[in-house]
Design an enzyme around this catalytic site. Sequence first.
Site, short mmCIF file in Angstrom:
data_model
loop_
_atom_site.label_atom_id
_atom_site.label_comp_id
_atom_site.label_asym_id
_atom_site.label_seq_id
_atom_site.Cartn_x
_atom_site.Cartn_y
_atom_site.Cartn_z
N HIS A 116 0.79 -1.24 0.00
CA HIS A 116 0.00 0.00 0.00
C HIS A 116 0.82 1.28 0.00
O HIS A 116 0.37 2.29 -0.53
CB HIS A 116 -0.92 0.05 1.23
CG HIS A 116 -2.12 -0.82 1.13
ND1 HIS A 116 -3.23 -0.47 0.39
CD2 HIS A 116 -2.40 -2.03 1.66
CE1 HIS A 116 -4.16 -1.42 0.48
NE2 HIS A 116 -3.67 -2.39 1.25
N GLU A 167 -7.01 -2.64 -3.76
CA GLU A 167 -6.39 -3.95 -3.52
C GLU A 167 -6.04 -4.69 -4.82
O GLU A 167 -5.02 -5.36 -4.89
CB GLU A 167 -7.30 -4.84 -2.66
CG GLU A 167 -7.59 -4.29 -1.26
CD GLU A 167 -6.39 -4.37 -0.30
OE1 GLU A 167 -5.41 -5.07 -0.60
OE2 GLU A 167 -6.46 -3.71 0.76
N1 HBI Z 1 -8.37 -1.90 8.71
N2 HBI Z 1 -6.09 -2.05 9.13
C1 HBI Z 1 -7.11 -2.04 8.25
N3 HBI Z 1 -6.85 -2.17 6.93
C2 HBI Z 1 -7.85 -2.18 6.01
O1 HBI Z 1 -7.58 -2.28 4.80
C3 HBI Z 1 -9.18 -2.03 6.45
C4 HBI Z 1 -9.41 -1.90 7.83
N4 HBI Z 1 -10.67 -1.77 8.29
C5 HBI Z 1 -11.80 -1.70 7.38
C6 HBI Z 1 -11.46 -1.88 5.96
N5 HBI Z 1 -10.23 -2.03 5.56
C7 HBI Z 1 -12.55 -1.96 4.92
O2 HBI Z 1 -13.62 -2.65 5.46
C8 HBI Z 1 -12.99 -0.59 4.40
O3 HBI Z 1 -12.24 -0.20 3.28
C9 HBI Z 1 -14.43 -0.60 3.98
FE FE Z 2 -4.81 -4.04 1.84
#
Ligand code: HBI
Ligand code: FE
Length: 287
Positions: free
Chosen positions: A142, A183
């Site tokens: 990321h 992603e």
């Molecule tokens: N928390 N650490 C972390 N990383 C994520 O990519 C992440 C998250 N919490 C919620 C989430 N992604 C997704 O549900 C949201 O993009 C909708």
């Molecule tokens: Fe991710």
Amino acid sequence: MANQPAAPTHNPVALRGDYSQARADYTIEQQWDRYTDEDHAIWQTLYARQIHMIERYAAPEFVAGTRTLNALPDRIPRIDDTNRILEPLSGWKIVAVPGLIPEEQFFAHLANRRFPVTVWIRKRCELDYLVEPDIFHDFFGHVPLLTNPPFARFMQAYGEAGPKAIAAGALKMLARLYWYMVEFGLIATPQGLRAYGSGILSSKGETAYSIESPKPHRIAFDLERVLRTDYLIDDYQQTYFVIDSFEQLFHAGYDTDFAPFYRQFANTPGIAPDVVLPTDRLIGTGT
Ligand code: HBI
Ligand code: FE
């Protein structure tokens, strides 16, 4: 930290799923000194095999971002060191978290240009597959594109869109945008199709598959189409969406009012992940 009883030094902090030290915004200290030699060795293995893959398969902006971050091949990165590079460059910083965090806090971090990075690293028996994010996925996958202004601006807009999606009962639709474009996104370049999605580029197998396999569908990005499409979390994707440029993604996320899409589709079933619609523009692998 200070208010915590001293832990034995062989005991990694990076205990998976330990939220006991998390602050209200779910951030923690990275406690870099507590990674074991084995943790660093796993980073080294993952980094060595993936750095070659990205040179061949990743978007040039992603490769440039990886170089800019200057992560060491043989050591898990220190979050503070990365921030000294990232913050002056883009106004973004990364913050340490114990793993997945609730949507509200996740959106709030992004809206304020903070990307949450999970601190623990996978075990050697999980090199190829992990359902939850670890530091290799979060950092290697990321952080490089947070150096790219249009992509970073898209991420901020995504965070800002979160509370509105929750209020509209359309979180699932917004999450599809993250899934397919953050992603698992592909981008068309003059040199051919390239990957930029973090789920792809932190996975050795899916990196080549996403670009070269004849199996998945590759469909030109269309915001409504993405917001409506269900996804698989436990296998290589059956469909990838392809952007023309990070500006295109930025405009879709920043200039578009999602409310009409939410009103029209929040209560309708999603499009199955393996379906091609007559309106889809299919993209060839071109290699
Ligand atoms: N928390 N650490 C972390 N990383 C994520 O990519 C992440 C998250 N919490 C919620 C989430 N992604 C997704 O549900 C949201 O993009 C909708
Ligand atoms: Fe991710």
